[in-house]
Design a protein around this motif. Sequence first.
Motif, PDB file in Angstrom:
ATOM      1  N   PRO A 130      68.164  34.304  14.159  1.00 46.57           N
ATOM      2  CA  PRO A 130      69.377  35.092  13.900  1.00 46.57           C
ATOM      3  C   PRO A 130      70.463  34.798  14.926  1.00 46.57           C
ATOM      4  CG  PRO A 130      67.548  36.469  14.624  1.00 46.57           C
ATOM      5  CD  PRO A 130      66.980  35.142  14.342  1.00 46.57           C
ATOM      6  N   TYR A 183      70.414  36.701  18.389  1.00 45.12           N
ATOM      7  CA  TYR A 183      69.088  36.822  19.010  1.00 45.12           C
ATOM      8  C   TYR A 183      69.161  37.195  20.482  1.00 45.12           C
ATOM      9  CZ  TYR A 183      69.117  32.249  21.403  1.00 45.12           C
ATOM     10  OH  TYR A 183      69.378  31.206  22.244  1.00 45.12           O
ATOM     11  N   ASP A 210      69.857  40.930  20.548  1.00 45.48           N
ATOM     12  CA  ASP A 210      68.642  41.652  20.154  1.00 45.48           C
ATOM     13  C   ASP A 210      67.626  41.662  21.294  1.00 45.48           C
ATOM     14  OD1 ASP A 210      69.827  41.946  17.750  1.00 45.48           O
ATOM     15  OD2 ASP A 210      68.723  40.319  16.774  1.00 45.48           O
ATOM     16  N   PHE A 211      67.503  40.516  21.957  1.00 44.41           N
ATOM     17  CA  PHE A 211      66.568  40.391  23.078  1.00 44.41           C
ATOM     18  C   PHE A 211      66.965  41.355  24.198  1.00 44.41           C
ATOM     19  CE2 PHE A 211      65.888  37.812  27.074  1.00 44.41           C
ATOM     20  CZ  PHE A 211      64.585  38.229  27.256  1.00 44.41           C
ATOM     21  N   ALA A 247      66.135  44.849  23.191  1.00 41.33           N
ATOM     22  CA  ALA A 247      64.687  45.100  23.196  1.00 41.33           C
ATOM     23  C   ALA A 247      64.192  45.347  24.620  1.00 41.33           C
ATOM     24  CB  ALA A 247      63.953  43.912  22.580  1.00 41.33           C
ATOM     25  N   LEU A 248      64.818  44.699  25.592  1.00 36.65           N
ATOM     26  CA  LEU A 248      64.354  44.856  26.975  1.00 36.65           C
ATOM     27  C   LEU A 248      64.610  46.263  27.501  1.00 36.65           C
ATOM     28  CD1 LEU A 248      65.204  41.633  28.984  1.00 36.65           C
ATOM     29  CD2 LEU A 248      63.003  42.462  28.252  1.00 36.65           C
TER      30      LEU A 248
END
Lengths: 110, 233
Positions: free
Chosen positions: B148, B151, B154-155, B158-159
């Motif tokens: 995507p 990304y 998003d990463f 997420a962290l």
Amino acid sequence: MGLQNAINGIPLEWYLIVAAALFSIGLYGVLARKNAVAMLMGVELMLNSVNLNLLAFWRYLAPESAAGLAFAAFVFVVAAAETAVGLALIIAVYRSLKSVDPETLTQLKL
Amino acid sequence: MTLQQVIFIILAIAVIGSALFVVTTSNLFRGALMLIVAFFGVAGFYVLLDNGLFAVAQVMIYIGAISILIIFSVMLTRGMQAMIPRNAQAGSVAIAAALLFLILLLAFGPFRLVVDLSGVPILSALFRTESARVLGGVPWQFANREVPETYIADFGRALVDLNQFLLPFLLVAFLVDAVLAGAIYIARQRKPAEVIAEREAIAKEEAEELAALQPQPTAPTLPQGAIASTADH
């Protein structure tokens, strides 16, 4: 070979083979070298191969998930931390013993 | 053969060749320089995996920080350069590493050797029945999707997401903090007076050891025996 699952024309197995070779070479470096700094280099090679595997599986199997990236990032951080402490220890040992051969570090032996 | 495949093969040769040089050379400084080549090659693999973020991170962390640390410690331990590079177990270790590579190649390479562990007494108990065929037996669920566009964002989310990786992220942050303090503490330069006192203690100890060793070589048994034999006459 799974070429229908290839990304950029490269099947996943190619990455796995390279990572396996890198890991084996790093393992040899850790176990066969007589110098603690050279052993750390072997550890770095092994960590790199693990990261290569993690990111290859992330790309081929779960590119929209952040889990592969997060694990790879943690490996990066732990590798940096391990190198910093390891080299500090090696320098400290070298200062007091004038040697970085792990076989001479027998002070804790009974 | 596509351009990417050619690039992959060149990178693979560079990485494995430089890694082999790193673990076999007796000149550690050259080994450290070749380690940088290996790190660069791995960064190239990350680019081929459509992951620019980690390619840049690899260059910054491994080449910019770890390689420099390793080169510095190679230069700071210069006295160890003339040493034999391999220890006594090098031969058997080489065989073990080659065997490990062979097993990995057979299991996860193009052959996908299936090893059925369900019949093996101890190992089958360790794995659930459906995953008893571990080596190469589990088919991978290929996603066949593009990475995507978002990304990296998003990463990052997420962290710091409580439901994903916030706890490991904080643990790793704590680890780095502790490592900074610990590395400085371990490698700190001590006060000159401490060092002088320690060196004097070591010199005294060595002198004592030398004094304890001294009488043995200077008092061989031959003159005593000679004196005894002359006394018999």
